[in-house]
Write an enzyme that holds these catalytic residues in place. Structure first.
Site, mmCIF file in Angstrom:
data_model
loop_
_atom_site.group_PDB
_atom_site.id
_atom_site.type_symbol
_atom_site.label_atom_id
_atom_site.label_comp_id
_atom_site.label_asym_id
_atom_site.label_seq_id
_atom_site.Cartn_x
_atom_site.Cartn_y
_atom_site.Cartn_z
ATOM 1 N N LEU A 169 48.403 49.537 37.574
ATOM 2 C CA LEU A 169 49.523 50.330 37.029
ATOM 3 C C LEU A 169 49.446 51.274 35.927
ATOM 4 O O LEU A 169 49.922 52.306 36.160
ATOM 5 C CB LEU A 169 50.741 49.339 36.543
ATOM 6 C CG LEU A 169 51.094 48.159 37.295
ATOM 7 C CD1 LEU A 169 52.132 47.225 36.672
ATOM 8 C CD2 LEU A 169 51.786 48.965 38.674
ATOM 9 N N ASP A 223 39.985 47.038 23.288
ATOM 10 C CA ASP A 223 40.561 45.518 23.037
ATOM 11 C C ASP A 223 41.728 45.632 22.571
ATOM 12 O O ASP A 223 41.735 45.725 21.090
ATOM 13 C CB ASP A 223 39.503 44.716 22.589
ATOM 14 C CG ASP A 223 40.014 43.325 22.665
ATOM 15 O OD1 ASP A 223 41.436 42.915 22.782
ATOM 16 O OD2 ASP A 223 39.096 42.345 22.147
ATOM 17 N N VAL A 224 42.862 45.819 23.061
ATOM 18 C CA VAL A 224 44.219 45.880 22.438
ATOM 19 C C VAL A 224 44.627 44.684 21.532
ATOM 20 O O VAL A 224 45.222 45.040 20.652
ATOM 21 C CB VAL A 224 45.331 45.921 23.578
ATOM 22 C CG1 VAL A 224 45.048 47.318 24.516
ATOM 23 C CG2 VAL A 224 45.486 44.719 24.390
ATOM 24 N N SER A 226 57.161 41.803 32.816
ATOM 25 C CA SER A 226 57.105 41.288 34.385
ATOM 26 C C SER A 226 58.321 40.525 34.635
ATOM 27 O O SER A 226 58.822 40.098 33.756
ATOM 28 C CB SER A 226 55.961 40.366 34.327
ATOM 29 O OG SER A 226 55.655 39.471 35.609
ATOM 30 N N TYR A 282 51.932 32.531 31.074
ATOM 31 C CA TYR A 282 52.159 33.893 31.516
ATOM 32 C C TYR A 282 53.256 34.573 31.318
ATOM 33 O O TYR A 282 53.400 35.474 30.712
ATOM 34 C CB TYR A 282 51.569 34.146 32.829
ATOM 35 C CG TYR A 282 51.853 35.696 33.444
ATOM 36 C CD1 TYR A 282 50.865 36.748 32.896
ATOM 37 C CD2 TYR A 282 52.795 35.961 34.196
ATOM 38 C CE1 TYR A 282 50.920 37.941 33.167
ATOM 39 C CE2 TYR A 282 53.037 37.370 34.716
ATOM 40 C CZ TYR A 282 51.935 38.168 34.223
ATOM 41 O OH TYR A 282 52.075 39.691 34.632
ATOM 42 N N PHE A 315 53.236 44.063 42.784
ATOM 43 C CA PHE A 315 53.054 45.516 43.170
ATOM 44 C C PHE A 315 51.608 45.553 43.532
ATOM 45 O O PHE A 315 50.840 44.433 43.364
ATOM 46 C CB PHE A 315 52.976 46.470 42.049
ATOM 47 C CG PHE A 315 54.191 47.127 41.874
ATOM 48 C CD1 PHE A 315 54.505 48.434 41.665
ATOM 49 C CD2 PHE A 315 55.142 46.373 41.388
ATOM 50 C CE1 PHE A 315 55.509 49.068 41.617
ATOM 51 C CE2 PHE A 315 56.469 47.139 41.076
ATOM 52 C CZ PHE A 315 56.611 48.438 41.108
#
Length: 263
Positions: free
Chosen positions: A17, A57-58, A147, A160, A193
């Site tokens: 994405l 690395d966020v 999500s 998650y 997706f």
């Protein structure tokens, strides 16, 4: 917002994405910086889009600040952030497995998907406050990736779903807080997706997932995610919203895959 000529940050832009968002923004004339822990993917997308690639690395505030500084040096301060960096951890049960292992899995998905999203939003919004406002006072836009699992997570998805539910819950208060700076905040909640992650699933799992589609009866394409990113940028009335992009699909408690149990 007129996308042409503005600087954009896409985290997780090296694949899936994020890569689609980078391509869509570049087609509209944005100067795109692709930040990713996968430098091979980031570099490839940057070459394709005429953009800039940097390791990020966020979930690391110091490292992320350094990557943003490099991107600003190359493209200027960003007006658009698209946060696609994230991970899945498969199905991790609340009971029945080794406790320390499942806690580490939960902690990792929260750290990257939720803490990482908040970290990037905060750091990039701080940069945006330094920009001169555009027409209607707009300085910038952040698009976060949640999500549909935030709403109808399945058995084994507690970690998650919690990470993505946090992104949904973050959207409105962030939009309210950043409104005084002319910064909009929205999220997209994709369904299934056709990304590399989905492509790696066994065919019987894909078939079980597909049996729950409403319309269109197919996996979403990454290009459709990119289209929505562009529309959110161009439509200034979209703010504080999480948009489901799932073709009307709702997850059942678990998928009947017709094959062996998947854990």
């Amino acid at each position: 917002m007129n996308i042409s000529g503005v600087a954009a940050i896409v985290t997780g832009g090296g694949s899936g994405l994020g890569a689609a968002a980078a391509r869509a923004l570049a087609r509209e004339g944005a100067k795109v910086a692709i930040l990713d822990a996968n430098m091979a993917g980031a570099t490839s997308v940057a070459e394709e889009t005429g953009g800039f690639a940097a390791y990020c690395d966020v979930s690391d505030p110091v490292g992320a600040r350094g990557a943003l500084a490099l991107a600003a040096e190359h493209n200027g301060l960003p007006r658009i952030l698209v946060n696609c960096a994230g991970i899945t951890i498969g199905r991790v049960s609340l009971v029945g497995d080794e406790a320390d292992a499942r806690f580490k899995a939960f902690e990792r998905v929260i750290r990257i998907n939720l803490n990482g999203t908040l970290n990037m939003l905060s750091l990039v919004a701080e940069q945006m406050t330094e920009l001169e406002p555009l027409a209607q006072g707009e300085r910038g836009l952040a698009i976060m990736t949640a999500s549909v699992a935030a709403y109808d997570g399945q058995i084994g998805m507690c970690g998650y779903s919690a990470s993505k539910g946090g992104v949904v819950s973050l959207t409105l208060p962030a939009a309210r807080e950043l409104a005084e700076y002319g910064i909009r905040v929205n999220s997209v909640a994709p369904g299934y997706f056709d990304t590399p992650m989905i492509g790696g699933l066994p065919e019987y799992v894909r078939a079980g997932v597909a049996s729950n589609f409403v319309f269109p009866r197919r996996f979403g394409t990454t290009e459709e995610y990119g289209q929505l990113v562009v529309h959110i940028a161009e439509n200034s009335m979209l703010n504080g919203e999480t948009i489901r992009l799932d073709g009307g699909m709702r997850f059942p408690p678990t998928f009947n895959t017709g094959g062996p149990h998947v854990s």
